[in-house]
Design an enzyme around this catalytic site. Sequence first.
Site, PDB file in Angstrom:
ATOM      1  CD  GLU A  87      31.702 -18.112  46.527  1.00  0.00           C
ATOM      2  OE1 GLU A  87      32.062 -19.302  46.607  1.00  0.00           O
ATOM      3  OE2 GLU A  87      31.095 -17.519  47.453  1.00  0.00           O
TER       4      GLU A  87
ATOM      5  CD  GLU B 208      37.585 -20.066  49.312  1.00  0.00           C
ATOM      6  OE1 GLU B 208      38.058 -21.129  49.745  1.00  0.00           O
ATOM      7  OE2 GLU B 208      36.453 -19.955  48.845  1.00  0.00           O
TER       8      GLU B 208
ATOM      9  CG  ASP C  34      35.357 -17.101  48.086  1.00  0.00           C
ATOM     10  OD1 ASP C  34      36.336 -17.636  47.558  1.00  0.00           O
ATOM     11  OD2 ASP C  34      34.742 -17.583  49.057  1.00  0.00           O
TER      12      ASP C  34
END
Length: 293
Positions: free
Chosen positions: A116, A112, A114
């Site tokens: 955010e 993953e 990210d």
Amino acid sequence: MALFVFAILMLMAPSSNAEWPPSPGYWPSSKFKTMNFYKGFRNLWGPQHQRIEQNALTIWLDRTSGSGFKSVAPFRSGYFGASIKLQPGYTAGVITAFYLSNNEAHPGFHDEVDIEFLGTTFGKPYTLQTNVYIRGSGDGQIIGREMKFHLWFDPTKDFHHYAILWTPKEIIFFVDDVPIRRYPRKSAETFPMRPMWLYGSIWDASSWATEDGKYKADYRYQPFVARYTNFKASGCTAYAPRWCHAVSASPYRSGGLSRQQYSAMRWVQTYHMVYNYCQDSKRDHRLTPECWS
């Protein structure tokens, strides 16, 4: 006298260099075509909390549900961006995300990358968190590779462009074409190489999102809304031939960053980075060997 007062005020005013990043000299978002949402994405969950108008997507979280979307195609490299506008006011506990993942293809052992936005309380800025997980480091015993920033603008006032460049050699995070973080491939063990899909979502992460869970989502302020537009997803899909070359986000076709881009990134990390996992003395850095290799 008036001239003297003006001179004093100019000396007292903060330097513009400390308020806004120097020009990166290159604008990768302008090099890639905008993608029609319906051609490139599909709803993943919370369809009743998702609305599209003139290629601008609105998703929201309330007491009943959040919402998420996912790219139709998986990618093995590329440039992935979107212009995003966040909700002002009390948003503690709420995560607005734009990220790459293969969690559905590799549950419990996924990769993953990210971007955010960690919700906040009244009068405090959003925190932009970048993170990289490799082959399950985001599952079970979490081994995050977080770098966090307070932005040099208010992300609730207007749309700003956030992007991830992912190639076999590096991951670079951008805000309005300014690189804020470069994560180079130092070993196969510390770099995601399996195909990933592009996602966006808004959800309740009250257990950790705001000051390590001190402040929770307060649904008296619902709905919590995020808006996305100007979607970019250009690169090599998982189905592309082997000769498909990774795209670049710098003046150099071979990738990396220019000297001017590095200068802009150093400015951001000097003035606006608020956390770097490699500098955290509480972390066991035997689990993150890229910090010292």
